[in-house]
Design a protein around this motif. Structure first.
Motif, PDB file in Angstrom:
ATOM      1  N   UNK A 174      53.765  24.711  49.876  1.00 42.48           N
ATOM      2  CA  UNK A 174      52.452  24.828  49.518  1.00 42.48           C
ATOM      3  C   UNK A 174      51.813  26.255  49.900  1.00 42.48           C
ATOM      4  N   UNK A 175      52.077  26.303  51.353  1.00 44.91           N
ATOM      5  CA  UNK A 175      51.469  27.437  51.805  1.00 44.91           C
ATOM      6  C   UNK A 175      52.186  29.047  51.426  1.00 44.91           C
ATOM      7  N   UNK A 176      53.264  28.770  50.861  1.00 44.24           N
ATOM      8  CA  UNK A 176      53.723  30.194  50.178  1.00 44.24           C
ATOM      9  C   UNK A 176      53.179  30.216  48.942  1.00 44.24           C
ATOM     10  N   UNK A 177      53.232  29.137  48.259  1.00 44.71           N
ATOM     11  CA  UNK A 177      52.451  29.272  46.916  1.00 44.71           C
ATOM     12  C   UNK A 177      51.096  29.732  46.837  1.00 44.71           C
ATOM     13  N   UNK A 178      50.327  29.020  47.992  1.00 45.13           N
ATOM     14  CA  UNK A 178      49.003  29.871  47.833  1.00 45.13           C
ATOM     15  C   UNK A 178      48.858  31.310  48.260  1.00 45.13           C
ATOM     16  N   UNK A 179      49.715  31.757  49.204  1.00 44.44           N
ATOM     17  CA  UNK A 179      49.771  32.998  49.615  1.00 44.44           C
ATOM     18  C   UNK A 179      49.883  34.032  48.250  1.00 44.44           C
ATOM     19  N   UNK A 180      50.921  33.422  47.316  1.00 48.39           N
ATOM     20  CA  UNK A 180      51.199  34.223  46.284  1.00 48.39           C
ATOM     21  C   UNK A 180      49.954  34.250  45.142  1.00 48.39           C
ATOM     22  N   UNK A 181      49.426  33.143  45.246  1.00 47.99           N
ATOM     23  CA  UNK A 181      48.458  32.831  44.205  1.00 47.99           C
ATOM     24  C   UNK A 181      47.232  33.724  44.655  1.00 47.99           C
ATOM     25  N   UNK A 182      47.157  33.769  45.823  1.00 50.92           N
ATOM     26  CA  UNK A 182      45.963  34.884  46.316  1.00 50.92           C
ATOM     27  C   UNK A 182      46.164  36.194  45.677  1.00 50.92           C
ATOM     28  N   UNK A 183      47.321  36.694  45.429  1.00 47.25           N
ATOM     29  CA  UNK A 183      47.821  37.934  45.117  1.00 47.25           C
ATOM     30  C   UNK A 183      47.591  38.154  43.471  1.00 47.25           C
ATOM     31  N   UNK A 184      47.657  37.022  42.884  1.00 51.08           N
ATOM     32  CA  UNK A 184      47.703  37.164  41.464  1.00 51.08           C
ATOM     33  C   UNK A 184      46.713  38.074  40.640  1.00 51.08           C
ATOM     34  N   UNK A 206      44.501  35.412  31.146  1.00 49.87           N
ATOM     35  CA  UNK A 206      45.824  35.560  31.927  1.00 49.87           C
ATOM     36  C   UNK A 206      45.786  34.858  33.201  1.00 49.87           C
ATOM     37  N   UNK A 207      44.987  34.986  33.961  1.00 47.88           N
ATOM     38  CA  UNK A 207      45.125  34.430  35.445  1.00 47.88           C
ATOM     39  C   UNK A 207      45.422  32.991  35.206  1.00 47.88           C
ATOM     40  N   UNK A 208      44.690  32.099  34.211  1.00 47.24           N
ATOM     41  CA  UNK A 208      44.945  30.896  34.407  1.00 47.24           C
ATOM     42  C   UNK A 208      46.508  30.483  33.843  1.00 47.24           C
ATOM     43  N   UNK A 209      46.997  31.299  32.765  1.00 41.64           N
ATOM     44  CA  UNK A 209      48.330  31.131  32.316  1.00 41.64           C
ATOM     45  C   UNK A 209      49.152  31.361  33.598  1.00 41.64           C
TER      46      UNK A 209
END
Length: 225
Positions: free
Chosen positions: A58-68, A35-38
């Motif tokens: 990229x900073x905003x994307x990394x911030x969101x990815x940390x919450x996944x 699920x996380x990979x998808x």
């Protein structure tokens, strides 16, 4: 603005969740890693155009990815409670009849609709903290307005995506009553406008003090008058 604003980042967050749940309406049958990979792959694809335009995205994307991982934990708990994702970005509208016989249309778009055995839930994603949402809940009109538009919902809630632990905040008890009250308020306001009442100049001091249009806005002039 050349830099990606938080509101624009929020739109990309919404889009990534819409695509993910459309592909995986239920994640209960997916392993945690799967699920996380998808979701990671979808987030990277959704943010790609913004990153190509400005690498600061990229900073905003990394911030969101940390919450996944936290978001997926919330989603699993949601499904265990009996809720299932049904649709996203649902356009809704309702015609309101005014006292003079005229009509106005209230319309909007609901981020997400879930269903359970006892009815529908209206979800609005917020890239904010739960504390900030709870602080403003007493004056909230968005969730009751959603309930007015959709009709028949048993729950309306915000999902706070900006904390280490993703959580939801539901509209207080009496959702139907709150929705009806918003309908009455809107009918009253627009009925008054149709009879020539002056449009109030609203504004919160905590927000107005930072506004770039301060001095041009009619609020100060109306207040002074």
């Amino acid at each position: 603005s050349e830099e990606l604003e938080k509101s624009e980042s929020g739109q990309l967050v919404h889009r990534s969740l819409e695509r993910f749940h459309a592909a995986h309406p239920s994640i209960s049958d997916l392993g945690e890693g799967e699920a996380l990979a998808a979701l990671q792959a979808i987030v990277e694809d959704v943010f790609a155009a913004a990153e190509a335009d400005n690498w600061l995205a990229i900073g905003w994307r990394l911030r969101w990815q940390n919450r996944l991982p936290a978001y997926l934990d919330w989603q699993r708990a949601r499904e265990q409670a009996g809720w299932r994702w049904q649709a996203a970005e649902v356009k809704v509208a309702k015609t309101l009849s005014l006292s003079n016989g005229a009509e106005v249309e209230l319309y909007g778009r609901i981020d997400r609709i879930d269903e359970a055995a006892n009815g529908r839930s209206l979800i609005d994603y917020k890239t904010k903290s739960l504390a900030s949402l709870r602080k403003a809940m007493n004056e909230d009109i968005q969730l009751p307005a959603y309930a007015l538009l959709a009709g028949g919902a048993v729950e309306a809630a915000y999902v706070a995506l900006d904390d280490a632990r993703v959580a939801s905040l539901s509209c207080p008890e009496g959702l139907e009553e709150a929705a009806a009250a918003q309908g009455e308020r809107l009918v009253g306001v627009f009925s008054a406008l149709h009879t020539g009442a002056a449009l109030p100049a609203h504004g919160a001091d905590a927000v107005c003090q930072w506004c770039e249009a301060r001095g041009l806005c009619r609020r100060d002039h109306v207040a002074d008058a």
